[in-house]
Design a protein around this motif. Structure first.
Motif, PDB file in Angstrom:
ATOM      1  N   ALA A  21       0.820  -1.206   0.000  1.00  0.00           N
ATOM      2  CA  ALA A  21       0.000   0.000   0.000  1.00  0.00           C
ATOM      3  C   ALA A  21       0.860   1.264   0.000  1.00  0.00           C
ATOM      4  O   ALA A  21       0.554   2.245  -0.686  1.00  0.00           O
ATOM      5  N   ARG A  22       1.966   1.265   0.767  1.00  0.00           N
ATOM      6  CA  ARG A  22       2.829   2.448   0.815  1.00  0.00           C
ATOM      7  C   ARG A  22       3.366   2.787  -0.579  1.00  0.00           C
ATOM      8  O   ARG A  22       3.411   3.959  -0.968  1.00  0.00           O
ATOM      9  N   VAL A  23       3.748   1.769  -1.331  1.00  0.00           N
ATOM     10  CA  VAL A  23       4.282   1.994  -2.672  1.00  0.00           C
ATOM     11  C   VAL A  23       3.228   2.625  -3.577  1.00  0.00           C
ATOM     12  O   VAL A  23       3.526   3.520  -4.376  1.00  0.00           O
ATOM     13  N   ILE A  24       1.974   2.205  -3.442  1.00  0.00           N
ATOM     14  CA  ILE A  24       0.905   2.738  -4.293  1.00  0.00           C
ATOM     15  C   ILE A  24       0.620   4.195  -3.966  1.00  0.00           C
ATOM     16  O   ILE A  24       0.299   4.996  -4.852  1.00  0.00           O
ATOM     17  N   VAL A  25       0.757   4.586  -2.697  1.00  0.00           N
ATOM     18  CA  VAL A  25       0.582   5.992  -2.341  1.00  0.00           C
ATOM     19  C   VAL A  25       1.591   6.851  -3.100  1.00  0.00           C
ATOM     20  O   VAL A  25       1.244   7.869  -3.710  1.00  0.00           O
ATOM     21  N   TYR A  26       2.862   6.425  -3.088  1.00  0.00           N
ATOM     22  CA  TYR A  26       3.880   7.193  -3.802  1.00  0.00           C
ATOM     23  C   TYR A  26       3.689   7.110  -5.312  1.00  0.00           C
ATOM     24  O   TYR A  26       4.005   8.071  -6.032  1.00  0.00           O
ATOM     25  N   LEU A  27       3.195   6.004  -5.809  1.00  0.00           N
ATOM     26  CA  LEU A  27       2.889   5.903  -7.234  1.00  0.00           C
ATOM     27  C   LEU A  27       1.848   6.946  -7.636  1.00  0.00           C
ATOM     28  O   LEU A  27       1.982   7.626  -8.668  1.00  0.00           O
ATOM     29  N   LEU A  28       0.796   7.109  -6.826  1.00  0.00           N
ATOM     30  CA  LEU A  28      -0.256   8.087  -7.122  1.00  0.00           C
ATOM     31  C   LEU A  28       0.270   9.514  -7.051  1.00  0.00           C
ATOM     32  O   LEU A  28      -0.084  10.364  -7.874  1.00  0.00           O
ATOM     33  N   LEU A  29       1.144   9.790  -6.073  1.00  0.00           N
ATOM     34  CA  LEU A  29       1.731  11.123  -5.978  1.00  0.00           C
ATOM     35  C   LEU A  29       2.636  11.398  -7.179  1.00  0.00           C
ATOM     36  O   LEU A  29       2.624  12.500  -7.747  1.00  0.00           O
ATOM     37  N   ALA A  30       3.411  10.390  -7.582  1.00  0.00           N
ATOM     38  CA  ALA A  30       4.277  10.561  -8.754  1.00  0.00           C
ATOM     39  C   ALA A  30       3.450  10.744 -10.014  1.00  0.00           C
ATOM     40  O   ALA A  30       3.815  11.519 -10.905  1.00  0.00           O
ATOM     41  N   ALA A  31       2.321  10.042 -10.098  1.00  0.00           N
ATOM     42  CA  ALA A  31       1.460  10.167 -11.275  1.00  0.00           C
ATOM     43  C   ALA A  31       0.927  11.590 -11.424  1.00  0.00           C
ATOM     44  O   ALA A  31       0.682  12.053 -12.539  1.00  0.00           O
ATOM     45  N   ALA A  32       0.751  12.286 -10.282  1.00  0.00           N
ATOM     46  CA  ALA A  32       0.307  13.680 -10.340  1.00  0.00           C
ATOM     47  C   ALA A  32       1.396  14.592 -10.894  1.00  0.00           C
ATOM     48  O   ALA A  32       1.105  15.687 -11.377  1.00  0.00           O
ATOM     49  N   LEU A  33       2.657  14.156 -10.827  1.00  0.00           N
ATOM     50  CA  LEU A  33       3.768  14.937 -11.354  1.00  0.00           C
ATOM     51  C   LEU A  33       4.100  14.566 -12.802  1.00  0.00           C
ATOM     52  O   LEU A  33       4.802  15.309 -13.478  1.00  0.00           O
ATOM     53  N   PHE A  34       3.633  13.411 -13.247  1.00  0.00           N
ATOM     54  CA  PHE A  34       3.894  12.947 -14.617  1.00  0.00           C
ATOM     55  C   PHE A  34       2.561  12.646 -15.294  1.00  0.00           C
ATOM     56  O   PHE A  34       2.248  11.506 -15.627  1.00  0.00           O
ATOM     57  N   GLU A  35       1.771  13.717 -15.498  1.00  0.00           N
ATOM     58  CA  GLU A  35       0.412  13.540 -16.003  1.00  0.00           C
ATOM     59  C   GLU A  35       0.369  13.091 -17.462  1.00  0.00           C
ATOM     60  O   GLU A  35      -0.673  12.674 -17.957  1.00  0.00           O
ATOM     61  N   ASP A  36       1.501  13.178 -18.172  1.00  0.00           N
ATOM     62  CA  ASP A  36       1.503  12.748 -19.567  1.00  0.00           C
ATOM     63  C   ASP A  36       1.764  11.256 -19.712  1.00  0.00           C
ATOM     64  O   ASP A  36       1.828  10.749 -20.829  1.00  0.00           O
ATOM     65  N   CYS A  37       1.889  10.559 -18.580  1.00  0.00           N
ATOM     66  CA  CYS A  37       2.221   9.130 -18.611  1.00  0.00           C
ATOM     67  C   CYS A  37       1.073   8.284 -18.074  1.00  0.00           C
ATOM     68  O   CYS A  37       0.326   8.714 -17.194  1.00  0.00           O
TER      69      CYS A  37
END
Length: 343
Positions: free
Chosen positions: A29-45
């Motif tokens: 679950a911790r990894v998915i939280v950071y994945l979602l935060l990173a996804a907000a920084l890489f919206e073109d991916c």
């Protein structure tokens, strides 16, 4: 990111929400939280490409191989609550007592306004949110989520935010933000938030307001002050009304309009009309915050998710990532003595 959102904070949020995985998985679950935060920084991916960016520097380590399906299932398992709780932990004005431009005559300067985020034109989402319409067609464009935020004008940080369907409107949705209003605040409001019920709700929360009135309002003149403002009443609230002329200069030219501002700051000696007119210009900082979220971060893209839980999870991740950026900016500005809203 991990300085402002350390592993211990994420783990505590997961424990509080009861969403820690019951067994060791490839994608905790911790990894998915950071994945979602990173996804907000890489919206073109897409999420798989975001995963590759997160793990790209870990060359030589035995990494698990993940699929788009595995990432989707992991996001569904996580749900909305941890991302909402993480945003709740981080939201706030992020300003110190001496932060330049954060306060006016001792009052924390904040603004409330609404905007729209485009979401995927999926049947289930469309059924919940509806679609916009115009004079040519009954439905047009993407379905939209209405986002209403309470922003600290001095740092453009999110103090609070709510979102939902476009109806029944931004002022109705925005009443939920009064949970974060306190005495010692001056709330700047545009015409869409100048209805009697909304202004009454703000005043009941203990905050002062400075609101632009719509042209159709005809507040009574009860007394005229030396600075040209006059005492009036809106519903059960005593207000001062200031009539002023404001010129806006942009690359498209100059435009001048007559504004009528109402405020609960009744003393014209301690809060002169001209000072309040100048203060009202700070309302534009909430528009700048939305520009940063929708243009700088999202690139005006449609949100990825095609279900309402996924959309809510994605919006909380977007708001949290934005808040992390504003915290970093405020920290840097405070260290250098700069004004955070110039960063």
């Amino acid at each position: 990111m991990t300085r402002i959102v350390p592993f211990e904070l994420v783990d505590a949020v997961l424990v509080e929400c009861g969403t820690v995985q019951q067994r060791l998985r490839k994608l905790p679950a911790r990894v998915i939280v950071y994945l979602l935060l990173a996804a907000a920084l890489f919206e073109d991916c897409g999420y798989r490409e975001v995963w590759r960016k997160l793990t790209g520097a870990l060359v030589g380590l035995p990494l698990v191989k993940v699929t788009a399906t595995a990432l989707r299932h992991a996001r569904c398992r996580l749900g909305i609550r941890p991302m909402r709780a993480l945003f709740d932990v981080l939201r706030g004005p992020v300003c110190a007592i001496r932060t330049t431009g954060a306060r006016w005559k001792g009052l924390l300067v904040v603004a409330i306004d609404g905007t729209h985020l485009d979401v995927a034109d999926d049947e289930a989402v469309r059924a919940k949110l509806g679609k916009g319409s115009n004079q040519h067609t009954a439905a047009s464009g993407y379905p939209q989520v209405m986002l209403v935020a309470l922003v600290a004008c001095g740092t453009r940080a999110d103090i609070d935010a709510v979102f939902g369907p476009r109806k029944p409107g931004e002022s109705v949705l925005g009443r939920r933000l009064t949970r974060s209003l306190t005495s010692g605040m001056i709330v700047l409001l545009d015409r869409g938030f100048s209805s009697n019920p909304f202004l009454t709700t703000v005043a009941a929360a203990g905050a002062d307001f400075l609101a632009r009135l719509s042209s159709g309002r005809k507040p009574p003149v009860l007394a005229i002050y030396a600075d040209g403002s006059f005492l009036s009443r809106i519903g059960d609230i005593e207000v001062r009304v200031i009539i002023c002329e404001i010129t806006i200069a942009t690359s498209a030219g100059r435009r001048t309009g007559a504004y009528r501002l109402a405020t609960t700051l009744l003393d014209h000696r301690t809060h002169p009309a001209f000072d309040l007119v100048r203060l009202y210009h700070e309302r534009w900082e909430v528009e700048s915050a939305y520009f940063e979220i929708k243009k700088s971060m999202l690139g005006r893209r449609v949100l990825r998710s095609r279900t309402w839980p996924g959309i809510a999870q994605e919006i909380y991740a977007l708001l949290t990532a934005y808040q992390v950026i504003r915290i970093a900016i405020a920290d840097a500005a405070q260290a250098s003595g700069a004004d955070p809203d110039r960063c």
